[in-house]
Design an enzyme around this catalytic site. Structure first.
Site, PDB file in Angstrom:
ATOM      1  N   GLU A 266       0.819  -1.226   0.000  1.00 18.78           N
ATOM      2  CA  GLU A 266       0.000   0.000   0.000  1.00 18.78           C
ATOM      3  C   GLU A 266       0.847   1.267   0.000  1.00 18.78           C
ATOM      4  OE1 GLU A 266      -0.529  -2.657   1.873  1.00 18.78           O
ATOM      5  OE2 GLU A 266      -2.424  -3.386   1.054  1.00 18.78           O
TER       6      GLU A 266
ATOM      7  N   HIS B 121     -11.285  -5.856   8.001  1.00 19.53           N
ATOM      8  CA  HIS B 121     -12.093  -5.670   6.793  1.00 19.53           C
ATOM      9  C   HIS B 121     -13.353  -4.849   7.057  1.00 19.53           C
ATOM     10  CE1 HIS B 121      -9.505  -8.995   5.686  1.00 19.53           C
ATOM     11  NE2 HIS B 121      -9.898  -8.908   4.433  1.00 19.53           N
TER      12      HIS B 121
END
Lengths: 372, 353
Positions: free
Chosen positions: B79, B148
Site C-alpha cells: 500500500e 475488513h
C-alpha cells in the site's frame, strides 16, 4: 559505453570489491580491472573536479553559517562529493532528481539557487524551489519515501514515452525502510527508468551499517529484485560518473532500473547538533579524510598535466566567489508573510481555514504588522 | 510498459453522458471511473487485483479490458508503494486513482498519505499538485474477518491537505467520484462497502450536481437534525420514517464531505430544529461526531434546546463478525438518541451520573 548487464535469469551478486577507475594515489586502474568501464574524457573529469571544488567550498560555508546560527541545522555532505556530483553531472537537464536532506550540494549542482536550497534549513519554507522548474524534487526527510515518488515519476515518463530517466539518492540507513524495498520492487516489476544511488556513508546518525543489515553489502539487494546492482568506490568520482551515466542510458533506452551502491564515509557529524565522539573512533574519520575524493582526482589530473596551479587557483577563486555570494544572499532577511501559512494547504479555499486566517490577520493588525 | 496490453476501446461504447439507469452503488462507481477515464486520458487506476479480477468487489470490472494495462495497473501488494507511486505519477501530470482493497489495509500507506500526499502542495509552496483520489471500501456490516470492517476516516480528516468524502447512494457515488478525480487536491474517497449492492437510479447527465464539499438535506424536518454519512445514511432514513410514524419530524443531512464539513448546512438546520444527533460507525472519542457537536455548539449555542447526541461505534477495536450487530449504530439507537434530545423517555431516563 554501456554496462555489461546479464539477463534477469543470470543476474548475479555484484563484485564485492568496489569498482574504481582512479586509485587513491591518482593512478588509473588497469584496464582489465575496470570491468569494461572507460575513464570519462578529460573535459568531463575537469568539470567533475571544478564542480566538486565549488560544492566543497559551498558546503563548508553553509556549515560555518549554521555554527553562527544563521541556519537551524545543516547535514553536511563533505567527503561524499564524488557520489553527489558524479551522479548529477551524469544526468541530463530533462532528467529528474529525488534527493534527501544530505544532498544539498547535488541540488545546488542541479542549478537551484542557494537561497532556495537553504530555505528549508533556514526555516523560511519547507522547500524553497519549484520542483517542476528544476526537475528536482523536495529534499526528503522521512527517508526512502522519495524513492517511491521517483519510481512513480519514472513510470509516468515510461507511460508517456518521455525519453528521460530519474535518479534518487538513498542513504545506507534508509535502505532499512520498507519504502526502499517497495521502490526497488515496483521499479523492477514496471521496468521503471530509474537509477537508485545508495550513498553508503556507513552511518545513520550513530548507527553503523553493521546494525542496519547483515548483508555482505547493500548492492547485493539488487539481485533479489531482478535488477542489476553495482558496487562502486563512492570516493572515485570518475567511477561514479561512468557507472551512473551508463545506468541512466540503460534506463532511457527502456532497459529498466539499476541499483548502485557508492561506498563512502560521512566525515562530518550527522548535523551540527550531533556528537560523533559518542559512537565512533576519530582515527576512522581521519583515515577517511585522507581518502578525499577531490584530492584523489586532483592527483590524477596533475599527473596527466591537465591541472596546473593556474587552473586550480581559478577554480578555488570561483568557489570562493560562490561562497561569498551565498553568504551575502543569506544576509538578506527574507520577507515572510505569516498569512502565507494558509495559502498552500488546498487549491480550493475552505471556510474553516479562512476563519483561522482572518483570526491571525486580526492579531497581526493589532500588532501593526498585517499585510494588506 | 513492456507487457502492456492495448485497450480494446473500439469494441466498447462510450460511457453514457445522458439518460438514467438503475445501478448498484458499486456499479455506479464503475460507471464514474469509466466516464472519468474516457473524459481524461490522464486518469489512471492502480491497486491490488483491480485488473483482470476487476477488484475484490468488482468495482473496476471490465476497465482493464477497455483501457489497457497501462491505465489500469495491477500493482505489487504494497500500500505504501501504491500511494508513493501515485505521488510520482501525479508530479508528472497524471490523475491517479488508487484503490486500497480494504479499510484495514490502508495503514501501511498511512505515512505516504499524511506525510507526502497531504503535504507536498504545501511543502512546495503550491508548485506541486497532488490530484490523487484514494478509494477505500470502508465500514462493517458484511460479516467479515478482522481488518475488513474499519472506519478510519477521522485519521484523514485530521490531516491538513486532504479532502475526505463518503458517498451514500449510487447517484452521489457516480458524481462525487468524478468530482474527486477532477479535484486538484487529494481526496480520500470512502465507499460504504455494505451498501455496494444497494440499487438506485443514476442520472448520467445530472446537471444540478452539488459541489463536492456540500452536504445534502435528504429530508426536511422541524424537530431534530440528524447528521449521517456513508453507510449510516440508509439507517438514518429508516429512523426518519420510524420517527415520523411517532409524530417526530427529523431533518436528515447526508454530510457527504467529512473534510471540509459543510457546517453552514448543519447550522441552518439546527437553527430551525434546535436539536442535533450525529452518527457514524467509527469510534466515538475524538471522532467526526465530536467535531460536528463542538462546532455546532459554538455556532448555535443559543439555538440549542438540548446537548448534541452522538450515536457511534464503541471505543473498541472492531469486533468479530458474530458481535458486530452489537457494535454498529442501528435504528433503535438512533431513535433513542432522538428521544434524548427531545427530552422524551429514553434508555438513559433512569441514569444517574
Amino acid at each position: 559505453m554501456s554496462l555489461t548487464v546479464e539477463t534477469r535469469a543470470t543476474i548475479g551478486l555484484p563484485d564485492a570489491e568496489p569498482l574504481r577507475l582512479i586509485e587513491e594515489t591518482g593512478t588509473v586502474v588497469a584496464p582489465k580491472l575496470r570491468r569494461g568501464i572507460d575513464l570519462p574524457g578529460a573535459d568531463t573529469l575537469l568539470e567533475l573536479y571544478r564542480r566538486m571544488v565549488i560544492a566543497r567550498r559551498w558546503d563548508t560555508q553553509v556549515t560555518a553559517l549554521t555554527r553562527q546560527g544563521r541556519l537551524s541545522t545543516y547535514p553536511s555532505a563533505r567527503g561524499q562529493e564524488a557520489g553527489e556530483i558524479g551522479t548529477v553531472l551524469a544526468m541530463e537537464a530533462a532528467d529528474w532528481l529525488f534527493p534527501t536532506y544530505r544532498d544539498s550540494i547535488a541540488v545546488m549542482t542541479r542549478g537551484v539557487p542557494t537561497e532556495q536550497i537553504l530555505s528549508g534549513f533556514r526555516g523560511d519554507w519547507h522547500c524553497g524551489w519549484d520542483p517542476q522548474e528544476h526537475r528536482t524534487a523536495p529534499q526528503a526527510t522521512p527517508l526512502a519515501t522519495q524513492a517511491l515518488h521517483a519510481v512513480g515519476l519514472a513510470t509516468a515518463a515510461r507511460l508517456k514515452g518521455d525519453p528521460i530517466a530519474v535518479a534518487t539518492f538513498i542513504g545506507d540507513g534508509a535502505t532499512s525502510e520498507g519504502d526502499a524495498h517497495e521502490a526497488f520492487n515496483f521499479a523492477g516489476v514496471w521496468r521503471a527508468p530509474i537509477v537508485f544511488v545508495i550513498q553508503n556513508n556507513q552511518f545513520a546518525i550513530s548507527v553503523p551499517l553493521s546494525k542496519q543489515t547483515h548483508s555482505r553489502m547493500l548492492a547485493d539487494r539488487a539481485v533479489g529484485y531482478g535488477i542489476p546492482g553495482f558496487h562502486v568506490d563512492g570516493n572515485d568520482v570518475a567511477a561514479v560518473y561512468a557507472v551512473v551515466s551508463a545506468a541512466l542510458a540503460r534506463a532511457r533506452t527502456g532497459d529498466g532500473p539499476t541499483i548502485i551502491e557508492c561506498l563512502t564515509y560521512r566525515v562530518e557529524p550527522h548535523t551540527n547538533s550531533d556528537d560523533p565522539s559518542r559512537y565512533r573512533d576519530s582515527s576512522d574519520v581521519e583515515l577517511w579524510r585522507k581518502r578525499d575524493p577531490i584530492e584523489r582526482l586532483a592527483r590524477y589530473l596533475e599527473s596527466e598535466g591537465m591541472l596546473g596551479d593556474e587552473l586550480r587557483r581559478s577554480f578555488v577563486q570561483e568557489a570562493e566567489d560562490a561562497a561569498t555570494a551565498m553568504r551575502d544572499t543569506l544576509n538578506a532577511e527574507p520577507a515572510l508573510d505569516p498569512l502565507e501559512l494558509f495559502d498552500h494547504v488546498y487549491n480550493v479555499e475552505r471556510p474553516a481555514l479562512r476563519e483561522q486566517r482572518d483570526a491571525l490577520a486580526g492579531e497581526l493588525d493589532e500588532n501593526g504588522s498585517a499585510r494588506s | 510498459m513492456a507487457t502492456a496490453t492495448a485497450a480494446t476501446a473500439d469494441t466498447t461504447a462510450p460511457a453514457p453522458t445522458t439518460g438514467t439507469a438503475t445501478l448498484t452503488l458499486a456499479k455506479s462507481i464503475t460507471a464514474g471511473l469509466r466516464r472519468a477515464m474516457q473524459d481524461d486520458e490522464k486518469v489512471i487506476l492502480l491497486g491490488e487485483d483491480i485488473g483482470k479480477l476487476g477488484g475484490v468487489f468488482r468495482v473496476t470490472d471490465g476497465l482493464q479490458a477497455e483501457f489497457g494495462t497501462d491505465r489500469v495497473m495491477d500493482t505489487p501488494l504494497a500500500e505504501s508503494g501504491i500511494i508513493g507511486m501515485a505521488v510520482g505519477l501525479a508530479m508528472r501530470g497524471y490523475r491517479p486513482v488508487a484503490e486500497i482493497q480494504f479499510d484495514g489495509f490502508i495503514y501501511p500507506g498511512f505515512d505516504q498519505i499524511v506525510a507526502q500526499v497531504a503535504k507536498l502542495h504545501y511543502r512546495s509552496r503550491g508548485a506541486v499538485r497532488m490530484p490523487i483520489t484514494i478509494r477505500v471500501p470502508f465500514g462493517g456490516g458484511i460479516g467479515s474477518v478482522e481488518h475488513h470492517s474499519e472506519s478510519p476516516e477521522a485519521y484523514f480528516a485530521h490531516t491538513a491537505g486532504l479532502r475526505v468524502v463518503s458517498c451514500s447512494n449510487p447517484q452521489d457515488a457516480y458524481g462525487m467520484l468524478q468530482q474527486a478525480i477532477a479535484s486538484d487536491d487529494p481526496v480520500m474517497f470512502f465507499e460504504p462497502k455494505r451498501r455496494y449492492w444497494s440499487k438506485g437510479e443514476v442520472d448520467f447527465g445530472a446537471a444540478d450536481v452539488l459541489p463536492l464539499g456540500r452536504a445534502r438535506v435528504v429530508s426536511t424536518g422541524s424537530d431534530v437534525t440528524l447528521v449521517a454519512y456513508g453507510p449510516l445514511v440508509a439507517t438514518a432514513k429508516d429512523a426518519v420514517s420510524a420517527a415520523a410514524d411517532d409524530g417526530v419530524s427529523i431533518e436528515l443531512i447526508d454530510l457527504r464531505s467529512i473534510s471540509p464539513i459543510d457546517f453552514e448546512a448543519i447550522e441552518a438546520s439546527v437553527r430551525k430544529t434546535g436539536r442535533l444527533v450525529v452518527t457514524h460507525e467509527a469510534a466515538q472519542s475524538v471522532g467526526i461526531g465530536a467535531e460536528v457537536a463542538a462546532s455546532i455548539t459554538e455556532r448555535c449555542f443559543n439555538w440549542l434546546e438540548a446537548a448534541p447526541e452522538r450515536v457511534t461505534g464503541f471505543d473498541t477495536p472492531y469486533p468479530p463478525a458474530a458481535l458486530e450487530e452489537h457494535f454498529l449504530p442501528d435504528l433503535d439507537r438512533l431513535l433513542d438518541a432522538v428521544d434524548r434530545v427531545l427530552g422524551r423517555p429514553n434508555s438513559l431516563s433512569d441514569w444517574e451520573g
